[in-house]
Every structure is written in structure tokens, then in C-alpha cells.
Design a protein around this motif. Structure first.
Motif, PDB file in Angstrom:
ATOM      1  N   MET B   1      48.295  -0.799   0.097  1.00 52.39           N
ATOM      2  CA  MET B   1      49.317   0.087   0.443  1.00 52.39           C
ATOM      3  C   MET B   1      47.891   1.495   0.664  1.00 52.39           C
ATOM      4  N   LYS B   2      48.257   1.383   1.969  1.00 52.58           N
ATOM      5  CA  LYS B   2      47.011   2.395   2.742  1.00 52.58           C
ATOM      6  C   LYS B   2      47.473   4.258   2.560  1.00 52.58           C
ATOM      7  N   LEU B   3      46.729   5.317   2.216  1.00 56.61           N
ATOM      8  CA  LEU B   3      47.392   6.421   2.192  1.00 56.61           C
ATOM      9  C   LEU B   3      46.096   7.344   3.043  1.00 56.61           C
ATOM     10  N   GLU B   4      47.556   7.692   4.160  1.00 55.54           N
ATOM     11  CA  GLU B   4      46.570   9.065   4.455  1.00 55.54           C
ATOM     12  C   GLU B   4      47.058  10.357   3.675  1.00 55.54           C
ATOM     13  N   LEU B   5      46.085  10.647   2.732  1.00 55.73           N
ATOM     14  CA  LEU B   5      46.235  12.541   2.597  1.00 55.73           C
ATOM     15  C   LEU B   5      45.883  13.759   3.595  1.00 55.73           C
ATOM     16  N   GLY B   6      46.276  14.506   4.355  1.00 51.44           N
ATOM     17  CA  GLY B   6      46.351  14.990   5.026  1.00 51.44           C
ATOM     18  C   GLY B   6      45.999  17.003   4.090  1.00 51.44           C
ATOM     19  N   LYS B   7      44.607  17.167   4.509  1.00 49.94           N
ATOM     20  CA  LYS B   7      44.680  18.541   3.243  1.00 49.94           C
ATOM     21  C   LYS B   7      44.657  19.675   3.824  1.00 49.94           C
ATOM     22  N   ILE B   8      45.820  20.839   3.978  1.00 47.05           N
ATOM     23  CA  ILE B   8      45.671  21.836   5.064  1.00 47.05           C
ATOM     24  C   ILE B   8      45.238  22.882   4.515  1.00 47.05           C
ATOM     25  N   LYS B   9      44.334  23.341   4.759  1.00 49.99           N
ATOM     26  CA  LYS B   9      44.247  24.395   3.444  1.00 49.99           C
ATOM     27  C   LYS B   9      44.467  25.729   3.522  1.00 49.99           C
ATOM     28  N   ILE B  10      45.197  26.218   2.430  1.00 55.59           N
ATOM     29  CA  ILE B  10      46.185  27.426   1.345  1.00 55.59           C
ATOM     30  C   ILE B  10      45.031  28.359   0.886  1.00 55.59           C
ATOM     31  N   ASP B  11      44.823  30.066   2.268  1.00 57.89           N
ATOM     32  CA  ASP B  11      44.084  30.610   1.428  1.00 57.89           C
ATOM     33  C   ASP B  11      45.131  32.012   1.135  1.00 57.89           C
ATOM     34  N   ASP B  12      46.405  31.847   1.247  1.00 53.09           N
ATOM     35  CA  ASP B  12      46.834  33.119   1.270  1.00 53.09           C
ATOM     36  C   ASP B  12      48.031  32.295   0.905  1.00 53.09           C
ATOM     37  N   ILE B  13      49.147  33.213   0.395  1.00 49.38           N
ATOM     38  CA  ILE B  13      51.484  33.265   0.451  1.00 49.38           C
ATOM     39  C   ILE B  13      51.431  34.829   1.118  1.00 49.38           C
ATOM     40  N   GLU B  14      52.149  34.432   1.490  1.00 55.18           N
ATOM     41  CA  GLU B  14      52.839  35.500   2.098  1.00 55.18           C
ATOM     42  C   GLU B  14      54.936  35.621   1.632  1.00 55.18           C
ATOM     43  N   PHE B  15      55.465  36.357   1.323  1.00 53.60           N
ATOM     44  CA  PHE B  15      56.747  36.487   2.215  1.00 53.60           C
ATOM     45  C   PHE B  15      57.527  36.983   3.461  1.00 53.60           C
ATOM     46  N   ALA B  16      58.021  36.625   4.767  1.00 56.36           N
ATOM     47  CA  ALA B  16      58.148  36.614   5.721  1.00 56.36           C
ATOM     48  C   ALA B  16      59.865  36.748   6.469  1.00 56.36           C
ATOM     49  N   ASP B  17      59.964  36.667   7.365  1.00 64.27           N
ATOM     50  CA  ASP B  17      61.204  35.830   7.939  1.00 64.27           C
ATOM     51  C   ASP B  17      60.865  34.860   8.589  1.00 64.27           C
ATOM     52  N   GLU B  18      60.431  33.692   8.254  1.00 63.00           N
ATOM     53  CA  GLU B  18      60.310  32.969   8.604  1.00 63.00           C
ATOM     54  C   GLU B  18      59.772  31.262   7.717  1.00 63.00           C
ATOM     55  N   THR B  19      59.447  30.546   7.179  1.00 66.54           N
ATOM     56  CA  THR B  19      58.790  29.701   6.458  1.00 66.54           C
ATOM     57  C   THR B  19      57.714  29.429   7.281  1.00 66.54           C
ATOM     58  N   LYS B  20      56.664  28.978   6.973  1.00 70.31           N
ATOM     59  CA  LYS B  20      55.760  28.054   8.037  1.00 70.31           C
ATOM     60  C   LYS B  20      54.075  28.445   8.144  1.00 70.31           C
ATOM     61  N   VAL B  21      53.213  27.942   7.745  1.00 68.86           N
ATOM     62  CA  VAL B  21      51.771  27.512   7.911  1.00 68.86           C
ATOM     63  C   VAL B  21      50.751  28.203   9.299  1.00 68.86           C
ATOM     64  N   SER B  22      50.434  29.154   8.628  1.00 70.80           N
ATOM     65  CA  SER B  22      49.905  29.616  10.497  1.00 70.80           C
ATOM     66  C   SER B  22      48.265  29.731   9.709  1.00 70.80           C
ATOM     67  N   SER B  23      47.718  29.712  10.886  1.00 64.16           N
ATOM     68  CA  SER B  23      46.159  30.378  10.443  1.00 64.16           C
ATOM     69  C   SER B  23      45.860  30.213   8.508  1.00 64.16           C
ATOM     70  N   SER B  24      45.699  29.286   7.656  1.00 65.06           N
ATOM     71  CA  SER B  24      45.504  28.901   6.764  1.00 65.06           C
ATOM     72  C   SER B  24      46.613  29.544   5.365  1.00 65.06           C
ATOM     73  N   THR B  25      47.236  31.001   5.737  1.00 61.45           N
ATOM     74  CA  THR B  25      48.705  30.884   5.763  1.00 61.45           C
ATOM     75  C   THR B  25      50.031  30.488   5.453  1.00 61.45           C
ATOM     76  N   LEU B  26      50.260  30.621   3.944  1.00 61.09           N
ATOM     77  CA  LEU B  26      52.023  30.021   3.900  1.00 61.09           C
ATOM     78  C   LEU B  26      52.570  30.884   3.896  1.00 61.09           C
ATOM     79  N   TYR B  27      53.077  31.286   4.980  1.00 57.44           N
ATOM     80  CA  TYR B  27      54.598  32.423   4.624  1.00 57.44           C
ATOM     81  C   TYR B  27      56.091  31.909   4.432  1.00 57.44           C
ATOM     82  N   ILE B  28      57.004  32.540   3.414  1.00 52.57           N
ATOM     83  CA  ILE B  28      57.956  32.449   2.954  1.00 52.57           C
ATOM     84  C   ILE B  28      59.395  33.268   3.191  1.00 52.57           C
ATOM     85  N   ASN B  29      59.769  32.255   3.795  1.00 54.03           N
ATOM     86  CA  ASN B  29      61.537  33.312   3.325  1.00 54.03           C
ATOM     87  C   ASN B  29      61.683  33.232   2.427  1.00 54.03           C
ATOM     88  N   LYS B  30      61.956  34.143   1.688  1.00 54.20           N
ATOM     89  CA  LYS B  30      62.783  34.275   0.407  1.00 54.20           C
ATOM     90  C   LYS B  30      63.964  33.944  -0.095  1.00 54.20           C
TER      91      LYS B  30
END
Lengths: 121, 428
Positions: B1-30
């Protein structure tokens, strides 16, 4: 099941396991002492005397299942003596206090589920 | 079994209109997330809060911490048996939102426990002060029993992490790590001159608030078995363990097990990392004897020369730890144990509730009875009233100013027995 006994200070155990032999004692430390005395009379531990990861003395309720045997079980004695030593160590920093009824009930339920799990097997 | 772990760096989380990752920020549609996790009719209310490293915030009592991950290639899905189905995981590609975490809190029982301070001296003791956390505080109907309450909060946490993980599906990772677990015969033949090393992974499994699940199965019901380390990275093991904050393995820690990571680090160089055996920590002595016998048998069957054994929790599991140790040693398999200590506030008492001369190589993750004073925080999320009655708390623990004096056992992962912390003991 007839040769098993539960030593406990937990009222929920008394209520649920009506068909089992139960030795009810008042105090947490009495549960351990009673079990130790029984081990010296050829009873063996079925359930481990320390409760899961809840710290000794933190939960004021404890139940331990034993079974009668023909000969002395050294492992049971070592285990109960180690548990008594840990209880003494933890009691040192854990002042007895009056918990609210809700917390008492929660602790009783935790102890009960550990015994449910032991008796299921 | 071979697994690739793709690590996406997150250095901020914010509430927003859409849930997405952009420029190391995780935006969350609450609202979208709340709609998803509120669907259980037993839930009255859920509050979501975002906290960052350095914030003057205390979270108490913490139930679990979960890392958002998503399967982007390969069989199965994250958290099989709970969220995904029964397909096997551990192959293909999984993306990880590195630096983000879901923290669940709720008053399941009156004495619940687990503190995360995001700043101050307490922050140094918990790895979860370094992550950007979405805190999920869940209230349920009054007549809900404790075990149901635990299950509701567990599922809300897993659903939240899965929802957030999906934001990582189409994101190009900052870093990709590859982990492979080969069939045993092949693995053994690959480095014939190196010692064959395995890992015995003990899972807490004693009952209410003390449970761990493997592919959705309660670990108390299993006999010890083999598992690929890559399956664990995909969420095959999840925590339902709410007791003993300092040394319980939160789901986040299972996903990032440092013992496994380090075993891979020198695999093929210093030793041959053959595989992982999972075993349980049950209530009865008979179960302990059976599980340790079976563990030793499996270790022998896969040809181990040596094994690392990690414990979860304290007290009763010390007996499992010692049984695993002595039985492997009796078969000529060298062991190194990882545990923590309850050696009293002065460190002078016996550290474990069981011991054996065969356990002569032990790594400690620290003394959980050490006392610390945590200063007041500007904001408390959860239920600070529990400070007096958490494990490691004592009468007068909660000061009038909001400070707390506690043993470090009250702090999440402070003495984690997989080494997911900074504490240890060194001889000089």
C-alpha cells in the motif's frame, strides 16, 4: 456466574445486578481492602482494580469483580496491592469533597459501564 | 500500500461566504457547515469559534481534536466506518490541511476534562495551541444519556473535519510525502541485513468515554490485528476517548502518529520497519492476557526482532503494557516502551501501577502530576466551571481572577504517550 462476586460502593451496580452476589461497602478504600482480604482467601480478580484512565481517588465509586478459586493467586495479590498503593498516592493530593448529584451519577455510570464491559465477556 | 500525503499549509482560518482554501487561508461558510452538522435532532445548539495561536483564549473541556483531510485518489474515504464506507483506505493520495484543526467541546459528564490555552505558559504544554482551530461547542437535549452525548459530539467533529477537508480536493499541495507499506514477505526480503522492527499500538478500549474505533468497530471487540500505517493516516483509527486529557490519543494524534513517522524516517537505513500491530486495553484480566498473548504471537509470526510499544492512558493499561512487554521479550523480541508517569507532585512515587525487569528500555513523556498555574485568559470557550472537577484539578483550582492551578494531566496531550508533545526526562 454463581462463583463471581462484585465488591462495590456504587449504588447503580446494586440496582442493576440484582441476580449477582454483591458485597456493598460504604467507602472507596473499603472496596480495595475488601478485595485484598478476599484475594488472601483464594479469590482471584476478574476485572482490573484500577478504573480505566479515570485516576484513582478521582472517581469516588469503584466496583471490582472477583471469582472464587481453589488456590491462592499471586498475580491478583500483586495487582490489588499495587492498586492500593496508587490509590494512597493519588488520595494524598485529592481532597475528599462533596460532589453534586449530577457528578456523582456520572461517576457511577462510568464505573457501571466498566463493569458491564467486564461481565459481558 | 502506497499513500501520498499532500500537505497544504494553512496559516489562517476565517469565516466567509464560501468554504475554500486560498493563499494558505481556510475560508469557512459558517451557515453551510452549521446546516450540515445540526441535522441530528438530538442537538439543541452548536457554536462555532475560530481561535489562533497566541490568542488569549482558553478552551475547556476539550473532547477531541481532528485534522481535516480528504481522499483525492485511491480507494475509500476519510474516517472509514463512520463517514466513508467500508472500503479499505491507505492507498492513493490524501490531502491534508496542515495547520488547521477541529476542536470539539461539550459537557458530556460533570467531570469532563481537557484544557487548551492558546497563549501563556499552558500553551507550551499542548500541541493544539500551535494550530488554527475551529472550535465546535455542541449542546444536546437534556435527556440524552452520556454515551449518546459522546457519540453525537464525536460525529459532529468527524463531519466538521470532513466538510473542511473537502476544501482541499483541488488544491496543489505545498509538499508531498510518500509512505509505503509492502506485503510482509517482500518487506522482510528488502533489507535482509537490518533488524526487523515493528510497532505495537495500544488503543484505549474500556467502555464509556474510554473508547477507540477501528474502521468503525469498537476496539474492545477486536483481537489484536495487523494494520498498514498508511491506513491510520487515512483515519482508520479514531478516538472516542474523553478521559485523561494529557495522555489520550486524540484523532489528530492518531492521524499524525509520530512513532510511525519516525519509524519511516530511518527505515531501510538503521532498521527494517515491518509493520504495525494494534491491540486493545480492556477491563478484565482475562482480556488483557488474551490480547497480549495474541499480540506476542503476531509479532513472532511477522518475524520481528524488536518492537516499540506505546500505551494509551494510565493505571489499568499499565498492566497491558507490561504484559505486552514481557511476552514479546520472552519470545526474544526486544522492546522499547513509551509511557508517561504519575510519580506524584514531587516525582518521588512509583511512576506506573505495574512494572517488570523485562521493561528495561522505557521512554517517558513526562510526569502528569506536575502542577502548573494557568493565568486568566480574555476569553473562555466552553465551560470553565469544570476547572475544580477535572482530572488534575483540586479544590480551589479555579481562582477568582479566572486563573487555574492544575496538574498538567488536565492539559490536552501534555504527556501524550506517542510523543506528540515536548516533555520528556533526561539523565545528566
Amino acid at each position: 456466574m454463581n462463583n463471581k462476586v462484585i465488591v462495590t460502593n456504587n449504588p447503580l451496580i446494586k440496582k442493576k445486578y440484582k441476580d449477582l452476589k454483591i458485597i456493598f461497602v460504604e467507602d472507596l478504600s473499603d472496596v480495595y481492602k475488601k478485595c485484598r482480604d478476599m484475594v488472601h482467601k483464594n479469590w482471584a480478580l476478574i476485572s482490573h482494580p484500577l478504573a480505566g484512565s479515570v485516576k484513582p481517588a478521582q472517581n469516588p465509586y469503584r466496583s471490582i469483580v472477583l471469582v472464587s478459586g481453589e488456590k491462592f493467586d499471586y498475580y491478583s495479590l500483586e495487582t490489588i496491592e499495587n492498586a492500593i498503593a496508587k490509590l494512597a498516592q493519588f488520595s494524598h493530593n485529592h481532597k475528599k469533597r462533596e460532589y453534586s448529584n449530577k457528578i456523582k451519577k456520572d461517576y457511577q455510570v462510568i464505573d457501571l459501564t466498566l463493569i458491564d464491559s467486564a461481565l459481558k465477556n | 500500500m502506497k499513500l501520498e500525503l499532500g500537505k497544504i499549509k494553512i496559516d489562517d482560518i476565517e469565516f466567509a461566504d464560501e468554504t475554500k482554501v486560498s493563499s494558505s487561508t481556510l475560508y469557512i461558510n459558517k451557515e453551510e457547515l452549521l446546516e450540515l452538522i445540526r441535522e441530528d435532532s438530538r442537538i439543541i445548539d452548536i457554536n462555532l469559534d475560530i481561535v489562533h495561536p497566541g490568542d488569549s483564549v482558553r478552551i475547556i473541556p476539550v473532547k477531541d481534536v481532528i485534522e481535516p483531510r480528504v481522499k483525492v485518489e485511491g480507494e475509500g474515504g476519510i474516517f472509514p466506518g463512520f463517514i466513508a464506507g467500508e472500503d479499505m483506505v491507505g492507498s492513493g493520495r490524501t490531502n491534508v490541511l496542515k495547520g488547521a484543526a477541529v476542536v470539539t467541546t461539550g459537557d458530556i459528564v460533570g467531570f469532563q476534562e481537557g484544557i487548551i490555552d492558546m497563549s501563556g505558559p499552558g500553551a507550551d504544554y499542548t500541541p493544539f495551541s500551535k494550530t488554527h482551530n475551529l472550535v465546535v461547542d455542541c449542546d444536546v437535549k437534556e435527556d440524552i444519556k452520556q454515551h449518546e452525548h459522546e457519540e453525537i459530539i464525536r460525529m459532529v467533529g468527524l463531519k466538521t473535519a470532513t466538510y473542511l477537508g473537502k476544501a482541499a480536493v483541488d488544491i496543489e499541495p505545498d509538499e508531498v510525502e510518500v509512505y509505503e507499506h509492502k506485503p510482509y514477505l517482500e518487506a522482510a526480503a528488502e533489507y535482509p541485513d537490518l533488524p526487523k522492527v515493528g510497532y505495537v499500538y495500544m488503543l484505549q478500549s474500556q467502555g464509556l468515554l474510554h473508547d477507540t474505533y477501528v474502521y468503525g468497530v469498537d476496539a474492545k471487540e477486536i483481537i489484536p490485528t495487523l494494520i498498514s500505517p498508511t491506513e491510520i493516516m487515512d483515519g482508520a483509527i479514531i478516538s472516542g476517548n474523553c478521559v485523561s486529557a494529557c495522555d489520550k490519543n486524540a484523532t489528530y494524534i492518531h492521524l499524525n502518529n509520530p512513532v510511525i513517522e519516525d519509524l519511516y524516517k530511518y527505515h531501510g537505513e538503521k532498521y527494517n520497519f515491518i509493520g504495525v500491530i494494534i491491540t486493545n486495553e480492556n477491563v478484565t484480566l482475562a482480556d488483557k492476557v488474551r490480547s497480549s498473548n495474541y499480540t506476542a504471537k503476531l509479532a513472532e509470526m511477522i518475524g520481528l526482532d524488536a518492537a516499540i510499544i506505546s500505551e494509551e492512558g494510565f493505571g489499568n493499561p499499565d498492566a497491558d503494557l507490561i504484559m505486552n512487554c514481557t511476552k514479546l521479550e520472552e519470545k526474544g523480541i526486544k522492546t522499547v516502551l513509551i509511557t508517561d508517569e504519575y510519580a506524584g507532585r514531587d516525582g518521588a512515587s512509583q511512576s506506573l501501577a505495574d512494572a517488570d525487569p523485562a521493561g528495561d528500555a522505557v521512554v517517558t513523556a513526562g510526569n502528569a502530576n506536575e502542577v502548573i498555574t494557568l493565568p486568566p485568559m480574555d476569553r473562555v470557550i466552553g465551560h470553565q466551571k469544570f476547572a475544580d472537577i477535572i482530572a488534575g484539578g483540586f479544590d480551589g483550582s479555579l481562582g477568582e481572577d479566572g486563573s487555574i492551578s492544575v496538574e498538567i494531566q488536565a492539559i490536552m496531550a501534555s504527556t501524550n504517550e506517542l510523543g506528540f508533545n515536548k516533555l520528556t526526562a533526561r539523565g545528566y
